[in-house]
Design an enzyme around this catalytic site. Sequence first.
Site, PDB file in Angstrom:
ATOM      1  N   HIS A   1     105.698  11.047   5.538  1.00  0.00           N
ATOM      2  CA  HIS A   1     104.395  11.246   4.886  1.00  0.00           C
ATOM      3  C   HIS A   1     103.511  12.210   5.675  1.00  0.00           C
ATOM      4  O   HIS A   1     103.644  12.348   6.885  1.00  0.00           O
ATOM      5  CB  HIS A   1     103.688   9.915   4.581  1.00  0.00           C
ATOM      6  CG  HIS A   1     103.095   9.204   5.748  1.00  0.00           C
ATOM      7  ND1 HIS A   1     102.748   7.878   5.711  1.00  0.00           N
ATOM      8  CD2 HIS A   1     102.771   9.611   7.000  1.00  0.00           C
ATOM      9  CE1 HIS A   1     102.227   7.510   6.867  1.00  0.00           C
ATOM     10  NE2 HIS A   1     102.232   8.541   7.662  1.00  0.00           N
TER      11      HIS A   1
ATOM     12  N   ASP B   1      92.247  11.374   5.481  1.00  0.00           N
ATOM     13  CA  ASP B   1      92.358  10.121   4.735  1.00  0.00           C
ATOM     14  C   ASP B   1      91.460   9.027   5.302  1.00  0.00           C
ATOM     15  O   ASP B   1      90.884   9.170   6.388  1.00  0.00           O
ATOM     16  CB  ASP B   1      93.827   9.647   4.706  1.00  0.00           C
ATOM     17  CG  ASP B   1      94.533   9.785   6.039  1.00  0.00           C
ATOM     18  OD1 ASP B   1      93.856   9.880   7.069  1.00  0.00           O
ATOM     19  OD2 ASP B   1      95.775   9.797   6.055  1.00  0.00           O
TER      20      ASP B   1
ATOM     21  N   GLU C   1     102.787   9.346   0.447  1.00  0.00           N
ATOM     22  CA  GLU C   1     104.023   8.617   0.723  1.00  0.00           C
ATOM     23  C   GLU C   1     105.183   9.217  -0.079  1.00  0.00           C
ATOM     24  O   GLU C   1     104.959   9.909  -1.079  1.00  0.00           O
ATOM     25  CB  GLU C   1     103.835   7.148   0.326  1.00  0.00           C
ATOM     26  CG  GLU C   1     102.703   6.431   1.059  1.00  0.00           C
ATOM     27  CD  GLU C   1     103.028   6.075   2.510  1.00  0.00           C
ATOM     28  OE1 GLU C   1     103.740   6.836   3.189  1.00  0.00           O
ATOM     29  OE2 GLU C   1     102.540   5.029   2.973  1.00  0.00           O
TER      30      GLU C   1
ATOM     31  N   ASN D   1     108.378   8.053   7.690  1.00  0.00           N
ATOM     32  CA  ASN D   1     108.976   8.231   6.350  1.00  0.00           C
ATOM     33  C   ASN D   1     108.703   9.622   5.789  1.00  0.00           C
ATOM     34  O   ASN D   1     108.977   9.871   4.616  1.00  0.00           O
ATOM     35  CB  ASN D   1     108.454   7.148   5.390  1.00  0.00           C
ATOM     36  CG  ASN D   1     106.946   7.231   5.189  1.00  0.00           C
ATOM     37  OD1 ASN D   1     106.282   8.111   5.739  1.00  0.00           O
ATOM     38  ND2 ASN D   1     106.403   6.319   4.389  1.00  0.00           N
TER      39      ASN D   1
HETATM   40  P1  PGA Z   1     101.385   8.846  14.464  1.00  0.00           P
HETATM   41  O1  PGA Z   1     101.164   8.871  12.899  1.00  0.00           O
HETATM   42  O2  PGA Z   1     100.790  10.114  15.004  1.00  0.00           O
HETATM   43  O3  PGA Z   1     100.631   7.640  14.912  1.00  0.00           O
HETATM   44  O4  PGA Z   1     102.860   8.771  14.698  1.00  0.00           O
HETATM   45  C1  PGA Z   1     101.539   9.985  12.163  1.00  0.00           C
HETATM   46  C2  PGA Z   1     101.357   9.708  10.696  1.00  0.00           C
HETATM   47  O5  PGA Z   1     101.603   8.566  10.255  1.00  0.00           O
HETATM   48  O6  PGA Z   1     100.985  10.635   9.970  1.00  0.00           O
END
Ligand code: PGA
Length: 241
Positions: free
Chosen positions: A138, A67, A143, A136
Amino acid sequence: MRTIKCGDYHELSVKAAEILAGCVGEKADCILGLATGSTPVGLYQELIGLYQAGKLDFSRVRTVNLDEYVGLAPEHPQSYRYFMEGKLFRHINIAPENTHLPNGLSDDPEEEGRRYDRMIEALGGIDLQILGIGHNGHIGFNEPAEVFTPGTHAVELSESTIKANSRFFAAADEVPRRAITMGIGSIMRAKKILILVEGAAKAEILKAAFAGPVDPRVPASILQLHRDMTLIADKAALSCM
Ligand code: PGA
């Protein structure tokens, strides 16, 4: 699904690097799907170490990232292109033209998403996709929603994601509201998937994703249906499973 339980973050990073190095060892021109966020940083450090020790050669490897924020130029310190350059690409022998991220500056993010999927297909498809999971549920920036979105597409980021990512920006209102993310289908087409999860704060969502039903309101739950999926997590993240 295979689960590898690790004692700590360092072990998790080393194990993930071993798997990724194995993929490059088997296929020197493999296509790696890469992720940003805090969790894969240890993996990237291990890969740099293996490269510096002469044990890993990226000269023919191609990469595609999950992304990119809409509206951030590659030189913007919070762009995911900038992140990947600083955390990995600049430190290994990968050819710049072999590294791909969605173009956050595209005038037409939806068309950019379609181009990105065509590009991945033209490369031959992802051999190994690295993922993290958001609080959450994702994956990439897919999302929680009522349906799974198959292709790479533009998304409005949820308030919880904006809040989580504001730690990288001077203020929450500087976090872009939109991103381009690989879709669920784009991710699921990867031949192998490796998801890295660290820390007690992810324990509940990890349980919802892998011990609950497949549900687009927990996007990572779709991974239960992938036929070659490995979860690497530390003890704290696995504490609710
Ligand atoms: P993080 O992010 O590794 O910083 O916890 C994971 C994500 O949001 O996919």
